[in-house]
Design a protein around this motif. Structure first.
Motif, PDB file in Angstrom:
ATOM      1  N   LEU A  34      46.003  34.424  31.093  1.00 42.23           N
ATOM      2  CA  LEU A  34      44.582  34.454  31.528  1.00 42.23           C
ATOM      3  C   LEU A  34      44.153  35.494  32.477  1.00 42.23           C
ATOM      4  O   LEU A  34      43.061  36.179  32.282  1.00 42.23           O
ATOM      5  CB  LEU A  34      44.593  33.185  32.612  1.00 42.23           C
ATOM      6  N   LEU A  35      45.065  36.080  33.226  1.00 42.73           N
ATOM      7  CA  LEU A  35      44.801  37.319  33.861  1.00 42.73           C
ATOM      8  C   LEU A  35      44.627  38.481  33.082  1.00 42.73           C
ATOM      9  O   LEU A  35      43.545  39.457  33.142  1.00 42.73           O
ATOM     10  CB  LEU A  35      45.911  37.611  35.051  1.00 42.73           C
ATOM     11  N   HIS A  36      45.258  38.728  31.961  1.00 38.63           N
ATOM     12  CA  HIS A  36      45.215  39.755  31.263  1.00 38.63           C
ATOM     13  C   HIS A  36      44.125  39.938  30.127  1.00 38.63           C
ATOM     14  O   HIS A  36      43.351  40.879  30.083  1.00 38.63           O
ATOM     15  CB  HIS A  36      46.654  39.813  30.267  1.00 38.63           C
ATOM     16  N   ASP A  37      43.742  38.643  29.769  1.00 38.88           N
ATOM     17  CA  ASP A  37      42.878  38.837  28.905  1.00 38.88           C
ATOM     18  C   ASP A  37      41.530  38.650  29.336  1.00 38.88           C
ATOM     19  O   ASP A  37      40.436  39.021  28.638  1.00 38.88           O
ATOM     20  CB  ASP A  37      42.837  37.401  27.890  1.00 38.88           C
ATOM     21  N   SER A  38      41.553  38.121  30.689  1.00 46.73           N
ATOM     22  CA  SER A  38      39.946  38.352  31.537  1.00 46.73           C
ATOM     23  C   SER A  38      39.931  39.699  32.429  1.00 46.73           C
ATOM     24  O   SER A  38      39.164  39.763  33.104  1.00 46.73           O
ATOM     25  CB  SER A  38      40.012  37.204  32.433  1.00 46.73           C
ATOM     26  N   TYR A  86      44.411  36.276  42.881  1.00 46.30           N
ATOM     27  CA  TYR A  86      43.270  36.103  43.052  1.00 46.30           C
ATOM     28  C   TYR A  86      42.397  36.910  42.125  1.00 46.30           C
ATOM     29  O   TYR A  86      42.824  38.013  41.696  1.00 46.30           O
ATOM     30  CB  TYR A  86      42.778  36.802  44.330  1.00 46.30           C
ATOM     31  N   PHE A  87      41.381  36.280  41.126  1.00 42.08           N
ATOM     32  CA  PHE A  87      40.638  37.040  40.413  1.00 42.08           C
ATOM     33  C   PHE A  87      39.248  36.539  40.158  1.00 42.08           C
ATOM     34  O   PHE A  87      38.796  35.341  40.733  1.00 42.08           O
ATOM     35  CB  PHE A  87      41.461  37.160  38.992  1.00 42.08           C
ATOM     36  N   ALA A  88      38.399  37.220  39.304  1.00 38.70           N
ATOM     37  CA  ALA A  88      37.266  37.020  39.293  1.00 38.70           C
ATOM     38  C   ALA A  88      36.578  37.188  38.117  1.00 38.70           C
ATOM     39  O   ALA A  88      37.014  38.254  37.387  1.00 38.70           O
ATOM     40  CB  ALA A  88      36.206  37.608  40.498  1.00 38.70           C
TER      41      ALA A  88
END
Length: 444
Positions: A34-38, A86-88
Motif C-alpha cells: 500500500l505504501l509502495h504503490d501509493s 502516516y501517509f497521504a
C-alpha cells in the motif's frame, strides 16, 4: 501519484485504520504494498528495505520490512508491536496501525484498533476463516469499529478463483454481522503481486468492487456533529495576567466530541456548576463555533472554579456522574488484575483513585462464551469489571462516545498501564459475585 500541495493536504480528511489477521496472512506485506504503490515510501527507506531483503537471501524486495521495524520482528518474520505509519494521497490523509497476529499479542491489536474508524482483517485464501479471524472480528465489534474490510489475500495461490473468495466472504460476513459489526466490505487481493491493493487486478475480472486504497479513500469518516454529545475535557487553565488581558481566564482542551457555540449554556462536571460560553478562541482567533477534534480555549460568563480534569458539556446533554463503573476491559499488563486491586483510573484528562470491586466474567473469544467469576484477568484477557472510584466521574457509554466512554487503569506504584476499559459495554449478563472487602485507605 501527483505531488500533494500543502493546501490540498490541509483540505483532506483523516482516516485512522488498523490491520489485523492471523500470522503469515500478509498484513505487513499489504501495508508495505500500500505504501509502495501509493508512492508513500521515501527513497532511503526503500533502499534500506532492499538491503535488508538482500541480506536475508531474498531475490525480491520484502515490503513487509517497511513496517516490521523491531529487530526481533525481522528475525522471526512476524509482527510483535503495533507499527504506526502516516501517509497521504490527494484525496485523504491516513494514520495506519499494523497490529500483530499472534494470540499472545491480542492486547496490541486492541491498542491499534481502539482509535480506528476502519479495520482491515486479512484472511489467507488457502485457509479461509480461522479462529484468529473470528477473534479479531469480535474485538472489532467490542471496540465498535464502524467499518470492517475483509481482505482475502493470496488469491494468486488459489488460481484467483471467484468461488473461493465468495465462500470466505459469505462465512465472514455472516459471523461479523451476528456480532453487530455494522458494515463489512470484502475485497480479493494479492498483496505480494499487488492485485486490488492500489491498482485493479487484471486476474480477477469477475470482481467489480473497489481496490483497498480506493475504499480507504472513499469510506465515510467522522460523525454527525448535530447528533454527537459535545464534550470538552479541560487540559489547562489559561490566565495570562497581562495589561492587555487583565481578566482573561480561558479553559483549554481538545474537543472530544460534538460542537460548542458562543452563547451555549454549559455545565462543568463533576461539580455541576453552570454558566454560558462568552467566547471561543481557536489558534488565538475568536470564533463563534468549534467542533471535534479542534483544540480550543473556551471563556465563560461566570467565574467558576475549574481545573484540569473537569469536563465542560452542554447543560441540556450532561452525562450522569458516578463512582460505580461497570465496563468491559482488555487487560494489557503481564501482572494479573484481581478483585481488590488498587488502581488509578484515567478518564479524559482526569485521574482518580479506584479499586476493583468485582470481576463478574471473562470472555472466551473463540466461541464468545462467558466464563463466570474468574477472580482475575491476565494479559490479553477481555472481561467485565466493576470498579469503585474515589471521586465521581462523568462517564458516557462507550456506545455513545468512544472518547468519553473509555478509560485506562494505571498501576499507582510505577505508572504502568494495566487495563483499557469501555464503560457500559456488555457481552454477557452474568450473576454478580460478592465483592471483596475494601482495603484500608481505599474504602470509597
Amino acid at each position: 501519484m501527483s505531488t500533494i500541495t500543502p493546501e490540498e493536504l490541509a483540505a483532506t480528511t483523516l482516516l485512522r485504520f488498523a490491520t489485523a489477521g492471523s500470522v503469515d496472512d500478509g498484513k505487513s506485506t499489504l501495508v508495505g504494498r500500500l505504501l509502495h504503490d501509493s508512492k508513500s515510501v521515501l527513497a532511503d527507506q526503500l533502499e534500506a528495505v532492499q538491503r535488508a531483503s538482500a541480506s536475508r537471501g531474498q531475490d525480491e524486495v520484502d515490503l513487509a520490512l517497511l513496517t516490521d521495524g523491531l529487530r526481533a520482528e525481522r528475525e522471526q518474520g512476524i509482527t510483535i508491536d503495533v507499527a504506526y505509519r502516516y501517509f497521504a494521497t490527494p484525496r485523504r490523509r491516513f494514520i495506519l496501525a499494523d497490529t500483530p497476529g499472534h494470540v499472545q499479542y491480542t492486547r496490541n491489536m486492541v491498542t491499534g484498533a481502539s482509535t480506528a474508524e476502519l479495520t482491515v482483517i486479512l484472511v489467507d485464501a488457502r485457509n479461509g476463516v480461522v479462529e484468529q479471524t473470528r477473534r479479531h472480528a469480535a474485538i472489532a465489534a467490542l471496540l465498535r469499529v464502524p467499518h470492517v474490510v475483509l481482505a482475502v489475500n493470496k488469491m494468486d495461490l488459489v488460481g484467483y478463483e471467484e468461488k473461493v473468495f465468495a465462500a470466505i466472504a459469505g462465512e465472514f460476513t455472516a459471523y461479523a454481522t451476528g456480532l453487530g459489526v455494522p458494515e463489512v466490505t470484502a475485497i480479493p487481493i494479492s498483496a505480494l503481486v499487488g492485485d486490488n491493493v492500489v491498482e485493479p487486478s487484471a486476474h480477477m475480472d469477475w470482481y467489480g468492487g473497489p481496490t483497498v486504497l480506493e475504499h480507504l479513500e472513499t469510506v465515510p469518516v467522522g460523525q454527525d456533529l448535530t447528533h454527537a454529545h459535545a464534550r470538552l475535557p479541560v487540559q489547562y487553565v489559561i490566565r495570562p495576567r497581562t495589561a492587555e488581558h487583565p481578566d482573561y481566564r480561558g479553559y483549554a482542551g481538545q474537543i472530544a466530541a460534538g460542537a460548542f457555540r458562543v452563547g451555549d449554556e454549559v455545565t462543568v462536571l463533576p461539580s455541576g456548576r453552570t454558566s454560558r460560553i462568552s467566547g471561543i478562541d481557536l489558534l488565538g482567533t475568536p470564533v463563534q463555533e468549534a467542533f471535534t477534534p479542534q483544540s480550543v480555549t473556551v471563556l465563560l460568563e461566570d467565574d467558576i472554579d475549574i481545573s484540569r480534569g473537569d469536563l465542560i458539556v452542554p447543560t441540556a446533554d450532561a452525562p450522569a456522574t458516578t463512582q460505580d463503573v461497570e465496563a468491559t476491559v482488555c487487560h494489557l499488563a503481564d501482572a494479573p488484575l484481581t478483585v481488590g486491586h488498587r488502581v488509578l483510573l484515567k478518564h479524559g484528562t482526569r485521574t482518580v483513585k479506584a479499586i476493583v470491586k468485582d470481576i463478574p466474567s471473562r470472555l472466551t473469544l473463540d466461541d464468545l462464551s462467558s466464563h463466570p467469576n474468574p477472580g482475575q484477568l491476565v494479559a490479553n484477557d477481555i472481561g467485565r469489571v466493576r470498579i469503585r472510584t474515589a471521586q465521581p466521574l462523568p462517564l458516557d457509554s462507550y456506545a455513545d462516545s468512544r472518547r468519553t466512554g473509555s478509560f485506562i487503569l494505571i498501576d499507582p506504584a510505577d505508572g504502568t498501564t494495566l487495563t483499557a476499559g469501555m464503560a457500559g459495554e456488555s457481552f454477557a449478563a452474568p450473576q454478580r459475585a460478592e465483592a471483596a472487602d475494601d482495603e484500608a485507605g481505599w474504602d470509597f
